[in-house]
Design a protein around this motif. Structure first.
Motif, short mmCIF file in Angstrom:
data_model
loop_
_atom_site.label_atom_id
_atom_site.label_comp_id
_atom_site.label_asym_id
_atom_site.label_seq_id
_atom_site.Cartn_x
_atom_site.Cartn_y
_atom_site.Cartn_z
N THR A 148 -44.32 90.55 -7.37
CA THR A 148 -43.98 90.69 -5.96
C THR A 148 -45.24 90.94 -5.15
N ASP A 165 -44.25 79.86 1.15
CA ASP A 165 -44.38 79.99 2.60
C ASP A 165 -45.82 79.78 3.05
N ARG A 184 -41.92 91.14 -1.57
CA ARG A 184 -41.28 89.82 -1.64
C ARG A 184 -41.68 89.12 -2.93
N PRO A 185 -40.81 88.24 -3.46
CA PRO A 185 -41.16 87.51 -4.68
C PRO A 185 -42.44 86.70 -4.48
N ARG A 218 -38.77 84.00 6.48
CA ARG A 218 -37.70 84.54 5.65
C ARG A 218 -37.27 85.94 6.13
N MET A 219 -38.26 86.77 6.47
CA MET A 219 -37.96 88.14 6.86
C MET A 219 -37.40 88.24 8.28
N GLY A 240 -41.98 82.97 -3.64
CA GLY A 240 -41.58 82.71 -2.26
C GLY A 240 -42.73 82.85 -1.29
N VAL A 241 -43.59 83.86 -1.52
CA VAL A 241 -44.75 84.05 -0.66
C VAL A 241 -45.70 82.85 -0.77
N TYR A 284 -31.36 81.75 6.54
CA TYR A 284 -31.63 83.17 6.32
C TYR A 284 -31.08 84.08 7.42
#
Length: 403
Positions: free
Chosen positions: A6, A18, A10-11, A57-58, A14-15, A98
């Motif tokens: 992480t 992005d 966040r995973p 995402r956030m 995924g980071v 999301y």
């Protein structure tokens, strides 16, 4: 050594994705800096969009607002649709997928539709604006529908995971409840063993004390009964305490104590031995069985056994040595009736035997488990009568464990 997967909570995958998406939008903006409308100023708008997408995402709604505002500035400046405007589609996809509420995605889709018309209005001369508008609308609509489908699947997977977690918690709670219920049963078993055995031992010990000089042989017999009763009680208590001790490790596995040859249930086949012990203790016990005994559930057998044991213990305590006691088991197609009647004519014990205080209550609890009824009280002609009626067709919801 464990490698963290992480980054900023966040995973990591995924980071990385992005960052790659934002880098792609940034490259689109910088690639046309020298020949696109707006030049480096337009590239700055593209770079701002790229930075905003890092947080899609956030904060999908906030990112969509920022990207939409920058796109509006681009339209007002008259720079027309550029390559980095793919950020608008990415932001639209993100808010639909999301966003906490679907209405945020619907609102973003409506704003995108207005943006399609504004972008089509800047179509160069010689190109059909409505054809351009249709093309933009098809692409935007396809992105919105794909995001909606992914959102639906994502929420479905999340609901399945939550349901699985809920079922797991329920299973754990049921297992803990089963263990607690079994330990309560065993506590009742311990009470029955101690109350019965101690009553017999106290009566016999008092009798031996007063018969020691008058009839030494009878006194020795009484002392032998005390010793035999104490050994039997100790053995049964060891067995029950062993069940409690073994119940600990099974808690972690979520299951109660399983049946084991060493942790057997007391069955009706052992009633003659029980009656013999009370005869040795001084009661004149007669037993009668009417009807054909069907195959009873183990828990129901144990209940019948304990009711008879507790009733005889009470007769020994209160009616006294030498009392006549009639034990009757009556079987029909749909009920088993346990009746214990004493005449109250025995010799009073030297000192009153202590009562556990839970005898009738324990019997009533056992009988209630099987939807039965228990009545107990003095007889008009003297003595005491107890009757338990246990329906044969009504079984408890769960037969957890044998003691």
């Amino acid at each position: 050594m464990t490698v963290s997967r992480t980054l900023f909570g966040r995973p990591l995958r995924g980071v990385a994705f992005d960052v790659a998406v934002s880098a792609g939008v940034l490259l689109f903006g910088l690639a046309g800096a020298t020949n696109q409308p707006g030049g480096w100023a337009a590239s700055g708008v593209g770079a701002a969009m790229a930075v905003a997408l890092l947080f899609r995402r956030m904060h999908p709604c906030a990112v969509t607002v920022v990207v939409g505002t920058l796109a509006l500035l681009q339209v007002i400046a008259g720079w027309g649709p550029l390559a980095f405007d793919v950020a608008v589609l990415i932001a639209l996809y993100s808010v639909v997928k999301y966003g906490r509420r679907l209405r945020d995605g619907v609102l973003a889709g409506a704003v995108a539709a207005v943006g399609v018309l504004l972008a089509a209005a800047q179509t160069p001369a010689g190109i059909s604006w409505w054809g351009t508008a249709m093309w933009y609308a098809l692409v935007t609509g396809a992105v919105w529908l794909v995001a909606l489908n992914v959102r639906t699947r994502r929420l479905y997977v999340l609901s399945l995971e939550e349901r699985a977690n809920t079922l797991e918690r329920e299973r754990e709670a049921e297992s803990r409840a089963a263990v607690a219920e079994e330990r309560t049963r065993i506590a009742r078993e311990l009470h029955d063993v101690v109350a019965h055995s101690m009553a017999v031992m106290i009566v016999q010990a008092d009798g031996a004390r007063f018969m020691l000089d008058r009839d030494p042989e009878q006194a020795r017999t009484a002392v032998k009964v005390v010793a035999d009763t104490g050994r039997a009680a100790l053995e049964e208590m060891r067995r029950l305490v062993g069940v409690l001790r073994d119940a600990g490790p099974s808690d972690a596995g979520g299951s109660a104590v399983v049946s084991d040859p060493e942790h057997r249930r007391l069955a009706l086949a052992e009633l003659p031995d029980l009656l013999a012990r009370f005869r040795d203790a001084g009661l004149r016990v007669r037993d009668t069985v009417t009807g054909d005994a069907p195959a009873l559930p183990p828990g129901l057998e144990l209940t019948v056994y304990r009711v008879v044991q507790e009733a005889l213990t009470n007769a020994l305590k209160h009616a006294g040595v030498g009392a006549d006691v009639e034990v009757t088991l009556a079987y029909t197609d749909d009920v088993v009736v346990v009746r214990v009647v004493d005449d109250g004519q025995g010799r009073p014990v030297v000192g009153p035997t202590p009562s556990g205080g839970h005898g009738l209550l324990g019997m009533r609890e056992r009988v209630t488990v099987y939807d039965g009824t228990l009545t107990a009280g003095p007889r008009p002609t003297g003595g005491w009568q107890l009757e338990a009626r246990l329906p044969l067709r009504s079984e408890p919801a769960t037969e957890v464990i044998a003691a």
